[in-house]
Design an enzyme around this catalytic site. Sequence first.
Site, PDB file in Angstrom:
ATOM      1  N   HIS A 107     -36.326  12.407  39.123  1.00 53.84           N
ATOM      2  CA  HIS A 107     -34.937  11.960  39.001  1.00 53.84           C
ATOM      3  C   HIS A 107     -34.687  11.221  37.697  1.00 53.84           C
ATOM      4  O   HIS A 107     -33.766  10.415  37.586  1.00 53.84           O
ATOM      5  CB  HIS A 107     -34.554  11.091  40.208  1.00 53.84           C
ATOM      6  CG  HIS A 107     -34.485  11.875  41.492  1.00 53.84           C
ATOM      7  ND1 HIS A 107     -34.458  11.290  42.735  1.00 53.84           N
ATOM      8  CD2 HIS A 107     -34.436  13.215  41.712  1.00 53.84           C
ATOM      9  CE1 HIS A 107     -34.404  12.238  43.669  1.00 53.84           C
ATOM     10  NE2 HIS A 107     -34.395  13.411  43.078  1.00 53.84           N
ATOM     11  N   ALA A 165     -45.126   0.916  53.055  1.00 51.36           N
ATOM     12  CA  ALA A 165     -46.139   1.413  52.117  1.00 51.36           C
ATOM     13  C   ALA A 165     -46.992   0.286  51.548  1.00 51.36           C
ATOM     14  O   ALA A 165     -48.208   0.421  51.413  1.00 51.36           O
ATOM     15  CB  ALA A 165     -45.457   2.185  50.992  1.00 51.36           C
TER      16      ALA A 165
END
Length: 258
Positions: A127, A244
């Site tokens: 991106h 995470a």
Amino acid sequence: MNSFPARTQSAIEFAADLLRQSKHAVLLTGAGLSTPSGIPDFRSTGTGLWAKDEPLEVASLTTFRTAPQVFFNWFRPLASQIYNAQPNAAHFALARLERCGRIQSVITQNVDALHQKAGAQNVIELHGTMQTLTCSQCYHREDASLHLGAFVEEGRIPRCTRCGQVLKPDVILFGEQLPQAAWFKAQREARRCDLMLVVGSSLEVLPAAGLPMQALDRGAHLIIVNNAPTYINIRADAVLTEDAAAIIPAIAEKVFNG
Ligand SMILES: [Zn+2]
């Protein structure tokens, strides 16, 4: 590590085994990896960034071109958070896994360059990136470090040092195509890997969300570490519906120290 519930602990161990056995492991990361570093999810609602504006409208190429001041007003808090962010424990653990040859490449949907700040080498930025800006008139590319400080602190809109026209951050806005070279590279990695590790992505944004499917279709294993379910959990070898930053260092530790 002993603080994890037994089920989580065994999933961590299984994920570590898969990483140890793989020959070509590829990482795919999303916003959930950087939220512990203080960066809100660029594209999702409820982060505060979208409180006043409609994301599809303000974070678009059209707004950038027709109303750059509106675009930059929206962009400034996000840029500020990214400018000040530091990698978290998961970024560092992943960079260490790459350095030791356990991960071959890093495909990321994030534009914050925190993988690189943590020491990652082979990063594919699907991106785009906040590290550079490109002139909307003469296409001259400039290092963000020249402009970001003045923009974040004083709100000064970045302008081309050659022609004076407004510079566009090299992040992919709504209405823009993915950078072609990065996308081809990501697809190639997805097709050749024998293990894909998805971290912090809910796999809701196409086309990146399709990469794990490409890997599975060619027989790769799949590990998903994300604090919300994804469409492909049912096909994954190991799923950790967790943060995470807590889980990845534990997996890395297990890979290195058994
Ligand atoms: Zn220019």
